[in-house]
Design a protein around this motif. Structure first.
Motif, short mmCIF file in Angstrom:
data_model
loop_
_atom_site.label_atom_id
_atom_site.label_comp_id
_atom_site.label_asym_id
_atom_site.label_seq_id
_atom_site.Cartn_x
_atom_site.Cartn_y
_atom_site.Cartn_z
N LEU A 141 28.59 -8.37 -24.35
CA LEU A 141 28.57 -7.72 -25.66
C LEU A 141 29.98 -7.71 -26.24
N ARG A 143 32.73 -6.07 -29.39
CA ARG A 143 32.99 -4.96 -30.28
C ARG A 143 34.29 -5.25 -31.01
N LEU A 159 18.96 -8.88 -31.67
CA LEU A 159 20.18 -8.07 -31.74
C LEU A 159 20.18 -7.07 -30.60
N THR A 160 21.22 -7.13 -29.77
CA THR A 160 21.45 -6.11 -28.76
C THR A 160 22.53 -5.19 -29.32
N LEU A 161 22.20 -3.93 -29.49
CA LEU A 161 23.13 -2.96 -30.06
C LEU A 161 23.19 -1.75 -29.14
N GLU A 165 17.62 -3.17 -27.90
CA GLU A 165 17.43 -4.58 -28.26
C GLU A 165 16.29 -4.67 -29.27
N HIS A 182 27.76 -5.05 -29.22
CA HIS A 182 26.59 -5.75 -29.76
C HIS A 182 26.65 -7.24 -29.45
#
Length: 204
Positions: A141, A143, A159-161, A165, A182
């Motif tokens: 991820l 940032r 989208l993995t936030l 997911e 993310h």
């Protein structure tokens, strides 16, 4: 009209690194990659992933926007002057498809700059994730500073936030602080295309 030439991203990264007096190994340590990879990126032998690009620009204290070629043509200057003289007029620089600056990134991601207002650090992009494409080649991820807004026009994008997911479908929009870990990836068989607006300013 033929597509705009690919800006010399590696050369601009190298210039920023040297201006800050950083060696290859020092920058690589801050970014968390090998010095060999940084060298390959600077010489154009390799392209950074989205996550690596943001990590490099953060370490160097520069914006992603600064890596695009700046087009300060007479027409742009004239349009901005006209707008400043009469803000009520809806006039401004036009970017046609053949005039877009393009960044081909690693892991099947393409950024096309849709426009830029001089003096601002905002990325206004048409983003394409090819089938299998991901913002991080390693699957990690990312940032970075700022806020992020995205609108998917075609395809599907995962989208993995943080710990969540979600699958984005055409017409879906997202917005979040980019300091939240993310990642984007395309698990489908067709390109995922959308318009993204990323500001380097973080919400207070």
């Amino acid at each position: 009209m033929s597509p705009a030439p690919v800006p010399p991203v590696g050369a601009r990264i190298r210039q920023a690194r040297l201006e800050r007096g950083l060696g290859l190994r020092a920058l690589a340590r801050e970014v968390g990659v090998s010095a060999s990879l940084v060298s390959q990126i600077e010489t154009g032998k390799s392209q950074p992933s989205v996550s690596t690009l943001y990590a490099i620009t953060t370490a160097l204290g520069i914006s992603v926007e600064s890596l695009f070629e700046v087009r300060e043509t007479a027409a742009v200057v004239h349009a901005l002057a006209a707008f400043a003289a009469d803000p009520g007029r809806r006039i401004g620089p036009l970017v046609t498809p053949g005039e877009r600056d393009v960044l081909e990134l690693d892991s099947g991601v393409v950024w096309e700059r849709l426009g830029h207002v001089p003096g601002t650090d905002v990325d206004f992009l048409l983003v394409t994730y090819r089938p299998g494409g991901s913002s991080s080649g390693s699957g990690g991820l990312m940032r970075h500073a700022g806020t992020e807004y995205g609108y998917l026009t075609s395809g599907e994008l995962v989208l993995t936030l943080g710990f969540d997911e979600q699958v984005l479908h055409p017409g879906d929009a997202v917005s979040f602080e980019s300091t939240t870990p993310h990642r984007y990836r395309n698990d489908g068989e067709e390109p995922a295309v959308g318009v993204w607006f990323v500001s380097s300013q973080t919400v207070q």
